[in-house]
Design a protein around this motif. Sequence first.
Motif, mmCIF file in Angstrom:
data_model
loop_
_atom_site.group_PDB
_atom_site.id
_atom_site.type_symbol
_atom_site.label_atom_id
_atom_site.label_comp_id
_atom_site.label_asym_id
_atom_site.label_seq_id
_atom_site.Cartn_x
_atom_site.Cartn_y
_atom_site.Cartn_z
ATOM 1 N N ASP A 1 44.693 15.098 32.800
ATOM 2 C CA ASP A 1 45.161 14.921 34.165
ATOM 3 C C ASP A 1 44.583 15.995 35.082
ATOM 4 N N THR A 2 44.553 17.230 34.602
ATOM 5 C CA THR A 2 43.962 18.331 35.364
ATOM 6 C C THR A 2 42.491 18.063 35.639
ATOM 7 N N ILE B 196 42.001 15.222 38.372
ATOM 8 C CA ILE B 196 42.309 15.699 39.719
ATOM 9 C C ILE B 196 41.178 16.585 40.236
ATOM 10 N N LYS C 245 41.047 11.113 40.005
ATOM 11 C CA LYS C 245 42.328 10.732 40.574
ATOM 12 C C LYS C 245 42.729 11.719 41.649
ATOM 13 N N TRP C 246 43.641 11.291 42.491
ATOM 14 C CA TRP C 246 44.166 12.127 43.564
ATOM 15 C C TRP C 246 45.687 12.132 43.497
ATOM 16 N N VAL C 247 46.278 13.279 43.803
ATOM 17 C CA VAL C 247 47.736 13.382 43.733
ATOM 18 C C VAL C 247 48.361 12.821 45.005
#
Length: 292
Positions: A248-249, A252, A290-292
Amino acid sequence: MSNPFDARKARAAAWFAELRDEIVTAFEALEESQPDEAPAGRFEVTETRRATEDGSDAGGGVMSVMRGGRVFEKVGVNISTVYGNLGAAAQKAMAARGVPGMEEDPRFWASGISLVAHMQNPHCPAVHMNTRMFWTPHAWWFGGGSDLNPCIEYAEDTEHFHAVQARYLAPHGEALYPELKAWADEYFFIPHRGRARGVGGVFMDDRNSGDWEADFALTQDIGRAFLPAYLPIIETRRGMDWGDSERDTQLIHRGLYAEYNLVYDRGTKFGLATGHDANAVLMSLPPLAKWV
């Protein structure tokens, strides 16, 4: 009558191709050395062409991309040599940078190598390297550099990467590495995020000291520094355990990388504006983000 710069153009283009072959060979060897049941990754090689409205020959290059390897999730090593006449927008951009004579004679020639690697293991940093030569009837210059883009930072990796850059630049003058490091810190900063996209490296543009041989030698050493600066880091990190949190890190951080390349990167803007193969220009983008 041939241009007196023709021989120098040929030398530069040949060097970029030689560096590309060296890096592709090293990366495929790294894939082979990673113990894994999955097949080792291989580069897919595609010729690219620069598009023009009248269909005239405007050069092109070779796009080499590996996807879904043992070590590399996506890596591209592209070379190109393009030429022709710059359009009005590109002429204006060049003139704004101080390039003389664009309105009188908009011809140009450019050659270079561009590399971006996105890794499977989030502990392995992404990396970018690019070197290039640009010529117009009134000017010439070199540009490029190399920078490290980890999503999980290790101080010892950053120290190693920078130390190798400093060692290869040292023969060109003590002041050069600090200058090009500062330039990279400024160039790879993302204003709308208020942070850099990675941990820096070296970068230069519009390099014309008046001594073509000296500037070409500097450009070659920036390219030569890449493998010894990067491969030992990957050798150290590629076997580290990782899970969903680290992935996930990574995704992003890749979003941050994509934002920079699409909004700010000078090479991306120039390639798209001058009609080069869009897939080759956008090769730098990660396979997933991905973007938060």
